[in-house]
Design a protein around this motif. Structure first.
Motif, mmCIF file in Angstrom:
data_model
loop_
_atom_site.group_PDB
_atom_site.id
_atom_site.type_symbol
_atom_site.label_atom_id
_atom_site.label_comp_id
_atom_site.label_asym_id
_atom_site.label_seq_id
_atom_site.Cartn_x
_atom_site.Cartn_y
_atom_site.Cartn_z
ATOM 1 N N MET A 1 0.844 -1.197 0.000
ATOM 2 C CA MET A 1 0.000 0.000 0.000
ATOM 3 C C MET A 1 0.882 1.250 0.000
ATOM 4 O O MET A 1 1.886 1.324 0.705
ATOM 5 N N LYS A 2 0.500 2.237 -0.811
ATOM 6 C CA LYS A 2 1.257 3.483 -0.886
ATOM 7 C C LYS A 2 0.339 4.687 -0.699
ATOM 8 O O LYS A 2 -0.836 4.656 -1.070
ATOM 9 N N ILE A 3 0.901 5.733 -0.102
ATOM 10 C CA ILE A 3 0.219 7.007 0.062
ATOM 11 C C ILE A 3 1.124 8.089 -0.492
ATOM 12 O O ILE A 3 2.265 8.239 -0.038
ATOM 13 N N ALA A 4 0.623 8.845 -1.466
ATOM 14 C CA ALA A 4 1.409 9.898 -2.103
ATOM 15 C C ALA A 4 2.762 9.367 -2.593
ATOM 16 O O ALA A 4 3.782 10.046 -2.497
ATOM 17 N N GLY A 5 2.744 8.135 -3.077
ATOM 18 C CA GLY A 5 3.958 7.537 -3.600
ATOM 19 C C GLY A 5 4.875 6.941 -2.546
ATOM 20 O O GLY A 5 5.925 6.397 -2.875
ATOM 21 N N LEU A 6 4.477 7.038 -1.278
ATOM 22 C CA LEU A 6 5.295 6.521 -0.180
ATOM 23 C C LEU A 6 4.709 5.204 0.326
ATOM 24 O O LEU A 6 3.512 5.086 0.535
ATOM 25 N N GLU A 7 5.588 4.215 0.525
ATOM 26 C CA GLU A 7 5.143 2.922 1.010
ATOM 27 C C GLU A 7 4.752 3.004 2.481
ATOM 28 O O GLU A 7 5.511 3.503 3.313
ATOM 29 N N VAL A 8 3.582 2.525 2.811
ATOM 30 C CA VAL A 8 3.112 2.493 4.190
ATOM 31 C C VAL A 8 3.649 1.223 4.856
ATOM 32 O O VAL A 8 3.467 0.118 4.345
ATOM 33 N N GLN A 9 4.329 1.394 5.977
ATOM 34 C CA GLN A 9 4.930 0.277 6.677
ATOM 35 C C GLN A 9 4.340 0.162 8.079
ATOM 36 O O GLN A 9 3.691 1.081 8.567
ATOM 37 N N SER A 10 4.593 -0.971 8.738
ATOM 38 C CA SER A 10 4.061 -1.200 10.078
ATOM 39 C C SER A 10 5.186 -1.219 11.108
ATOM 40 O O SER A 10 6.212 -1.883 10.906
ATOM 41 N N THR A 11 4.994 -0.511 12.221
ATOM 42 C CA THR A 11 6.014 -0.490 13.270
ATOM 43 C C THR A 11 6.203 -1.869 13.896
ATOM 44 O O THR A 11 7.253 -2.161 14.469
ATOM 45 N N SER A 12 5.178 -2.721 13.802
ATOM 46 C CA SER A 12 5.284 -4.057 14.385
ATOM 47 C C SER A 12 6.271 -4.937 13.636
ATOM 48 O O SER A 12 6.664 -5.993 14.134
ATOM 49 N N GLU A 13 6.687 -4.506 12.440
ATOM 50 C CA GLU A 13 7.599 -5.299 11.622
ATOM 51 C C GLU A 13 9.013 -4.727 11.601
ATOM 52 O O GLU A 13 9.869 -5.192 10.852
ATOM 53 N N LEU A 14 9.257 -3.715 12.435
ATOM 54 C CA LEU A 14 10.568 -3.068 12.440
ATOM 55 C C LEU A 14 11.687 -4.009 12.876
ATOM 56 O O LEU A 14 12.756 -4.059 12.272
ATOM 57 N N PHE A 15 11.446 -4.760 13.949
ATOM 58 C CA PHE A 15 12.481 -5.645 14.490
ATOM 59 C C PHE A 15 12.381 -7.002 13.812
ATOM 60 O O PHE A 15 11.384 -7.710 13.961
ATOM 61 N N ASN A 16 13.432 -7.362 13.063
ATOM 62 C CA ASN A 16 13.422 -8.611 12.311
ATOM 63 C C ASN A 16 14.851 -9.104 12.114
ATOM 64 O O ASN A 16 15.805 -8.532 12.663
ATOM 65 N N LEU A 17 15.019 -10.145 11.327
ATOM 66 C CA LEU A 17 16.340 -10.744 11.113
ATOM 67 C C LEU A 17 17.326 -9.780 10.451
ATOM 68 O O LEU A 17 18.535 -9.968 10.562
ATOM 69 N N GLU A 18 16.815 -8.777 9.771
ATOM 70 C CA GLU A 18 17.698 -7.817 9.095
ATOM 71 C C GLU A 18 18.051 -6.621 9.984
ATOM 72 O O GLU A 18 18.788 -5.741 9.570
#
Length: 285
Positions: A1-18
């Motif tokens: 999903m994008k808003i004004a060309g910017l990808e909408v991300q979730s803070t719940s997915e910030l901490f991961n293997l990367e």
């Protein structure tokens, strides 16, 4: 999903293997900053498959890396502002190293940023400036220069290219800030110029301070006697005085850097004991 060309991300997915270490560690002299920072190489070798580069700034032989002489860690010693800027620019596209340590920023200010700042004209015309004493404008300049250096280094912890992305550890000495009358301790913060004493901690995910304490334990060679064990402790939760904090909420208020046998613990231990359980939990969700 994008808003004004910017990808909408979730803070719940910030901490991961990367996710990468993005830490600032400060302490008084000889409290084990370099030992802890040097352990990042063992971690990146094991979990990233790449070595760590140590950027040393201290005036002593080896830039203060002599503590790590029993290890084989790549290090460089920038001698002036131009070399430091060139190194930072190089690291923006480097794929060899999985980790970067800057040890320590307080000495980087003294040996590189202060001389560079003093090379510019002063508006205040303070006579002692010719002896190397900075005026208010110099503190502002050094803070701006440090911001210019740290911003791209910190950005490496979230670089879009995972082959360039790096774990980053910054070190600094500790400084007490007293009240105007000199009677009350207001806070303890990294010894950095001007606003960077507060701005640098705000740039990273985890800020910790090392403190030491002694502990009496049974002497393994003489069961009926005791010996004194000196332990280093990593403090990551503020008591209202310390400028520390962990945005990931993984570090306990105090974490032992010295085992009961006197062995130094480091970033591999932090990752295995604190990060891995969280990553497994996130994977199940």
């Amino acid at each position: 999903m994008k808003i004004a060309g910017l990808e909408v991300q979730s803070t719940s997915e910030l901490f991961n293997l990367e996710t990468r270490f993005c830490n600032l560690i400060y302490a008084d002299a000889k409290q084990g900053k370099t030992t802890l920072a040097g352990s990042l190489d063992k971690f990146t070798q094991k979990y990233r498959g790449k070595p760590t580069l140590f950027i040393a700034f201290e005036a002593s032989d080896g830039g203060g890396t002599s503590t790590l002489q029993n290890h084989s860690i790549d290090y460089v010693i920038p001698k002036n502002h131009g070399e430091l800027i060139g190194l930072v620019d190089y690291l923006k596209t480097d794929t060899k190293y999985g980790g970067i340590v800057m040890d320590n920023l307080t000495d980087a200010v003294k040996s590189i940023l202060l001389p560079y700042s003093l090379s510019f004209p002063s508006k205040e015309k303070i006579p002692t400036r010719i002896m190397g004493v900075p005026d208010r404008g110099d503190y502002q300049s050094m803070g701006a220069f440090l911001q210019k250096i740290l911003a791209p280094i910190v950005h490496l912890t979230r670089h879009e290219n995972l082959d360039i992305r790096k774990d980053v550890v910054l070190c600094a000495l500790s400084k007490d800030k007293m009240s105007a009358d000199g009677k009350e301790l207001v806070c303890i913060h990294p010894s950095l110029p001007g606003a960077m004493a507060v701005d640098a901690p705000a740039m990273v995910q985890t800020v910790s301070r090392i403190k030491c304490k002694s502990k009496v334990i049974p002497d393994p060679s003489h069961p009926k006697t005791t010996t004194r064990l000196f332990q280093r402790i990593l403090v990551s939760d503020s008591d209202g005085v310390l400028i520390v904090g962990d945005r990931w909420k993984l570090m306990p208020q105090e974490w032992l850097l010295t085992s009961d046998t006197g062995e130094a613990l480091g970033f591999s231990d932090i990752y295995e004991q604190l990060w891995v359980p969280k990553l497994k939990q996130e994977d199940k969700m």
